[in-house]
Enzyme design. Structure first.
Site, mmCIF file in Angstrom:
data_model
loop_
_atom_site.group_PDB
_atom_site.id
_atom_site.type_symbol
_atom_site.label_atom_id
_atom_site.label_comp_id
_atom_site.label_asym_id
_atom_site.label_seq_id
_atom_site.Cartn_x
_atom_site.Cartn_y
_atom_site.Cartn_z
ATOM 1 N N LYS A 1 0.834 -1.202 0.000
ATOM 2 C CA LYS A 1 0.000 0.000 0.000
ATOM 3 C C LYS A 1 0.871 1.255 0.000
ATOM 4 O O LYS A 1 0.536 2.269 -0.611
ATOM 5 C CB LYS A 1 -0.927 -0.006 1.210
ATOM 6 C CG LYS A 1 -2.045 -1.042 1.151
ATOM 7 C CD LYS A 1 -2.974 -0.879 2.335
ATOM 8 C CE LYS A 1 -4.144 -1.849 2.264
ATOM 9 N NZ LYS A 1 -3.731 -3.248 2.452
ATOM 10 N N GLU A 54 -3.110 6.815 7.653
ATOM 11 C CA GLU A 54 -3.941 7.682 6.822
ATOM 12 C C GLU A 54 -4.874 8.490 7.698
ATOM 13 O O GLU A 54 -5.379 7.976 8.711
ATOM 14 C CB GLU A 54 -4.812 6.851 5.859
ATOM 15 C CG GLU A 54 -4.084 6.202 4.722
ATOM 16 C CD GLU A 54 -5.054 5.443 3.823
ATOM 17 O OE1 GLU A 54 -6.239 5.309 4.207
ATOM 18 O OE2 GLU A 54 -4.627 4.981 2.761
ATOM 19 N N ARG A 69 -6.305 -8.505 -8.643
ATOM 20 C CA ARG A 69 -6.946 -9.815 -8.785
ATOM 21 C C ARG A 69 -8.426 -9.610 -9.046
ATOM 22 O O ARG A 69 -8.925 -8.484 -9.017
ATOM 23 C CB ARG A 69 -6.764 -10.623 -7.496
ATOM 24 C CG ARG A 69 -7.254 -9.864 -6.256
ATOM 25 C CD ARG A 69 -7.200 -10.712 -5.014
ATOM 26 N NE ARG A 69 -7.335 -9.926 -3.800
ATOM 27 C CZ ARG A 69 -8.461 -9.459 -3.305
ATOM 28 N NH1 ARG A 69 -9.603 -9.672 -3.952
ATOM 29 N NH2 ARG A 69 -8.497 -8.772 -2.174
#
Length: 665
Positions: free
Chosen positions: A116, A200, A292
């Protein structure tokens, strides 16, 4: 096109890939663990090979073993499904080195988005909007605490690798940061083998909207519209739908362009998902990219009339994308929910065990079922406890929600507990119906979606008793017809007695509470009594699925199923009740209190011990942390007192009901 494809996964996704391959004339090769020897994906595949023990690390995560099977079976390609090795750069590269096509993106793309932190840095360089925070390499606890303060609270701690809500924590105060960081790092290490995290700014009341993207080896990248996944519990998606009830065409176009830009940044090939956080103002931020196929891809397929697994196969075989962006046209509305073996009333504790009964709605153009188990199969402790995905479709959102409620009402699971009643309440909740749910709503208002320990109303007990009486009379009549004397009074179930009206007791139980209904009458006409309340029932008929009768002259029609062991019905307000038939003789339940012991609620591994012999603890104090079925469970003191002994060690695997902690008398 490929002739032989190996599916490096299990459960419903393996079954779903097999269906597409069979339609395209491709032979399928399955792999299975010791726990899955009799699983449905093994039975559906053309060939299947064992790859190790029941734990994922001993089987479905053994890339070398899976590649050995692929070579042995002559597979030309490997479809990884989702989870396990689907986003494993090393496995994708090993497939390429072995000359076997990996049905997914290039290893470099997985690597770029697998972290990430690295993904955010890449998106920042390509102008994709990001949430403020820290995504660097320095993982020192003191440094991360400083970055947290600089970012500001509330904030989100996220595992840098992986997804699915694992290793995520919301921190609202500086004082809570250290414990939350340690817990997130522990879960990230356990789930992904990587304890790194990012920070975050936490967007209050956000929506979670993702875009399906697809790229081919000729350099074309398009998006296939959005899916809204804002109904979540503990970061796990509960209900997914498309189109989003929040987006207008301008916002949809802007987010679609950002999603395509994100995919182009990594030269993406195959199916992927770009996920965004969307603020109440409509401002959106890149969250992550899943390299995916997603669990919720069927809603996209139903609204576009496409088979995304077929697209994956064709793109992996070198073919161009079947459609251009301007040819993507959506019709109608689709919604997906997942049926799980779990107990919502016990903090969604995952369940396991044999599926004694599994009744699902009939598939149609409005209802799709993607499952990996059938009645009689066992939900094991080693994998995700999902039983099936239920996907509904109709012309618009209100009609799709109606289809969902009807489909859920047709479901019944016996054996392990399930989340069906929870999903039914979700599908009827005003916040969902009006399309204004955000990602934290369920966690903030969970009690609105749980039944709790509330006694069923008398009208439910009277309806259940009526169905039970009709069932017993029908069963007795059937026995009489097949006996030596069909006219024998012993072949009747109406409690007839000489000189007075027969009395029967219908005993029902719900959540360990017993309810007795006294009944007089037969053949659909009864006088019922529960406590001080009475009800006259007339003209009762039951066709196996619907009970119709006049209750005190009010004609009612209820969805209802009954047999000798249970009555399942939906009240007029849609509330589900599953009442067990109990013996009519006296009955008492044992005290369920754990007394002086804390027991393991299910099989699992102890990851943290926070108490020792001699400690004085308060009721509700966290004593141990247990990892089971891909989640952490906090085990808390059932009462205040002094600990006599702790029987579990960190890293130890324990069985269900094992005594973990004893308290002094």
């Amino acid at each position: 096109m490929f002739e032989r494809v190996l599916i490096a996964n299990r459960g419903e996704i393996a079954c779903r890939v097999i269906r597409t391959c069979r339609r395209l004339g491709i032979r399928t090769i399955a792999v299975y663990s010791e726990a899955d020897a009799d699983a449905q994906h093994v039975r559906l595949a053309d060939e299947a090979f064992p790859i190790g023990g029941p734990r994922p690390a001993d089987s479905y995560l053994r890339g070398a073993a899976i590649l050995a099977v692929a070579k042995k079976a002559g597979a030309q390609a490997i479809h990884p499904g989702y989870g396990f090795l689907s986003e494993n750069t090393g496995f994708a590269r090993a497939c390429s080195d072995a000359g076997i096509a990996f049905i997914g993106p290039r290893p470099e793309s997985i690597e770029a988005m697998g972290s990430k932190a690295a993904a955010k840095a890449l998106m920042e360089r390509h102008g994709v909007p990001l949430v403020p925070g820290y995504h660097g390499d320095n993982q020192d606890g003191t440094f991360l605490a400083e970055q947290a303060c600089a970012t500001g609270f509330p904030l989100m701690i996220k595992a840098a690798a992986g997804g699915g809500g694992k290793g995520m924590r919301i921190v609202r105060k500086e004082a809570e940061f250290a414990d939350a960081l340690a817990s997130a790092q522990r879960e990230a290490q356990s789930s992904f083998g990587d304890a790194r995290v990012i920070l975050e700014r936490y967007v209050e009341h956000p929506r979670h909207i993702e875009f399906q993207v697809f790229g081919d080896s000729q350099g074309r990248v398009i998006h296939l519209n959005e899916r809204e996944c804002s109904a979540q519990r503990r970061y796990q998606k509960v209900l997914e739908e498309t189109p989003s009830p929040f987006l207008d065409e301008a916002r949809r176009a802007a987010m679609g362009e950002a999603a395509v830009a994100a995919a182009r940044a990594v030269n993406y090939v195959g199916a992927g998902t770009v996920e965004f956080i969307v603020a109440p103002t409509g401002e959106f931020f890149f969250m992550e990219m899943n390299t995916r196929l997603q669990v919720e891809h069927p809603v996209t397929e139903l609204t576009l009339g496409l088979d995304l697994v077929e697209w994956q196969l064709r793109v992996a075989a070198g073919e161009p994308l079947p459609l251009a962006q301007e040819q993507i046209r959506a019709h109608g509305h689709a919604i997906e929910v997942r049926l799980y073996a779990e107990d919502p009333e016990q903090n969604f504790l995952p369940g396991s065990g044999r599926l004694l009964r599994l009744r699902l709605p009939e598939p149609s153009r409005h209802v799709r079922l993607d499952g990996g188990v059938i009645e009689g199969d066992t939900v094991t402790i080693f994998y995700d406890p999902m039983i099936a995905k239920l996907i509904v479709y109709d012309a618009d959102r209100p009609r799709a929600l109606l289809r969902l409620r009807e489909a859920l009402a047709a479901c019944e699971i016996a054996g392990p507990k399930s989340n069906i009643a929870f999903l039914e309440r979700l599908a009827r909740h005003p916040c969902v119906i009006e399309g204004r749910i955000d990602t934290g709503y369920l966690d903030r208002h969970l009690d609105e979606f749980l039944v709790g320990d509330v006694a069923p109303p008398d009208r439910v007990l009277f309806a259940a008793a009526t169905a039970a009486l009709l069932h017993d009379e029908c069963a007795a009549a059937s026995r009489g017809l097949h006996g030596h004397d069909p006219h024998s009074p012993w072949a009747r179930a109406d409690a007839w007695r000489i000189g007075h009206a027969g009395r029967r007791v219908v005993a029902l139980s719900l959540r360990d509470h017993r309810y007795e209904v006294d009944a007089h009458g037969h053949d659909g006409d009864y006088c019922l009594r529960h406590g001080e309340n009475r009800c006259e029932v007339r003209g009762a008929r039951h066709d196996g699925e619907i009970l119709s009768a006049r209750f005190d002259d009010e004609s009612i029609r209820l969805p209802l199923r009954a047999d000798a062991s249970r009555v399942l019905l939906h009240d007029l307000d849609g509330q589900r009740y599953r009442l067990a038939r109990a013996a009519a003789y006296a009955w008492s339940s044992e005290d369920a209190a754990v007394g002086n012991q804390l027991l393991a609620p299910m099989p699992g591994r102890i990851v943290l011990v926070k108490a020792a012999a001699g400690d004085h603890v308060e009721q509700g104090q966290e004593l141990l942390v247990m990892e089971a079925m891909k989640m952490e469970l906090a085990l808390k003191a059932p009462r205040a007192g002094t600990i006599e002994s702790v029987s579990a060690n960190e890293g130890e695997f324990v069985e269900a009901d094992a005594v973990l902690v004893r308290f002094s008398e």
